[in-house]
Design an enzyme around this catalytic site. Structure first.
Site, PDB file in Angstrom:
ATOM      1  CD  GLU A  78      -2.514   1.387   2.472  1.00 30.85           C
ATOM      2  OE1 GLU A  78      -3.319   2.428   2.739  1.00 30.85           O
ATOM      3  OE2 GLU A  78      -2.472   0.527   3.599  1.00 30.85           O
ATOM      4  N   GLY A  95       0.750   5.054   0.121  1.00 29.45           N
ATOM      5  CA  GLY A  95      -0.070   6.134   0.845  1.00 29.45           C
ATOM      6  C   GLY A  95       0.683   7.502   0.575  1.00 29.45           C
ATOM      7  N   GLY A 100     -10.344   6.608  -6.024  1.00 27.51           N
ATOM      8  CA  GLY A 100      -8.937   6.121  -5.164  1.00 27.51           C
ATOM      9  C   GLY A 100      -8.783   4.885  -5.026  1.00 27.51           C
ATOM     10  CB  ALA A 101      -6.006   2.391  -5.505  1.00 26.01           C
ATOM     11  CG  ASP A 102      -7.005   5.458  -0.755  1.00 23.55           C
ATOM     12  OD1 ASP A 102      -7.586   5.865  -1.910  1.00 23.55           O
ATOM     13  OD2 ASP A 102      -6.884   6.491  -0.026  1.00 23.55           O
ATOM     14  CB  THR A 148      -1.136  28.838  21.348  1.00 26.90           C
ATOM     15  OG1 THR A 148      -1.189  30.251  21.952  1.00 26.90           O
ATOM     16  CG2 THR A 148      -1.242  29.071  19.937  1.00 26.90           C
TER      17      THR A 148
END
Length: 271
Positions: free
Chosen positions: A20, A22, A117-119, A195
């Site tokens: 995979e 990414g 998307g392939a994912d 912050t």
């Protein structure tokens, strides 16, 4: 969390390397049927040459010399040729790359399906395999956050795409003069007293609330489409463990859903 529905026998007893790629991380995973034998992860940016790919594959072949078949699921098109070439050269067996042109266990209704998307394809495939009689809301919380919806009859109904946690944090840092870049981890309170806490809490709780709101709206939409029963919700992606634990909705956390979905698509298409 709902119970893990895995319990069926493995698809086959043969070894398979699933890769995979990414936007941030690349995973190289060896399966034996449904059993996961080894996971190796590297930054995707380190895989720009054939030698880079070989450096990852060689140790796996030393551990599993009988390994010959591979499946690729990539959302980085520039890396596809070099990765597939290295896999074919080193393994020499059957190769399947996840695209919309494969035989799919769901019906993909999407403008320009080649842009889906392939994912997302792999996640929808696994969703359909796990819940063949249910509507499914599938979330991938990674560099981007994607939400995909399948009806109980296996028709893809649509989805949403949003920036992920790190993208939101980076945008605040890069587009303002004084806001720092903050790492994402579990907030200890709802509101912050610094912050950094304000940024972290705002991004994470904003994401959680947004996802909860979307799940509720999607459930309403499914009822309007006469979908019977409560839809299943599956969550995956690099930030999924952080976010899923804060969701009130009943969800299945499957961190390797895209890899398992790619594994499933190989078994459906390799022959």
């Amino acid at each position: 969390m709902i119970n893990n529905p895995y319990g069926q026998p493995p698809f086959s007893d043969s070894l398979l390397l699933v890769v995979e790629i990414g936007n941030t991380t690349a995973s190289f995973v060896v399966f034996n049927g449904e059993e996961l034998l080894e996971v190796h992860k590297v930054p995707s940016e380190t895989l720009s040459t054939p030698d880079d790919i070989d450096g990852v594959i060689k140790p796996l072949l030393l551990s599993y010399p009988e390994l010959s078949d591979a499946a690729l699921c990539s959302v980085v098109p520039a890396l596809d040729p070099v990765v597939m070439s290295a896999l074919q050269r080193r393994l020499g067996g059957r190769m399947v790359a996840v695209t919309s042109s494969l035989r799919l266990p769901f019906r993909l209704s999407y403008d320009a399906p080649e842009t889906f998307g392939a994912d997302r394809i792999a996640l929808c495939a696994l969703s359909r395999r796990l819940y063949p009689e249910d509507a499914v809301i599938a979330l991938d919380i990674g560099t981007a956050i994607t939400v995909d919806v399948l009806g109980s009859e296996g028709l893809y109904l649509g989805g949403l795409i949003m920036p992920g946690l790190d993208l939101m944090a980076r945008a605040l840092n890069e587009r303002t003069a004084r806001l720092p870049l903050v790492c994402m981890d579990t907030p200890t309170s709802l509101i912050g007293n610094s912050t950094a806490e304000c940024i972290r809490n705002g991004i994470i709780w904003g994401c959680v609330s947004g996802i909860e709101g979307l799940i509720g709206k999607i459930k309403t939409l499914l009822r309007e489409k006469s979908e019977a029963g409560e839809p299943k919700v599956i969550v995956t992606g690099g930030s999924a463990p952080l976010i899923s634990g804060l969701l009130e909705s009943d969800t299945l956390l499957e961190e390797l859903a895209v890899l398992r979905g790619t594994r499933y698509l190989f078994t459906v298409n390799a022959e």
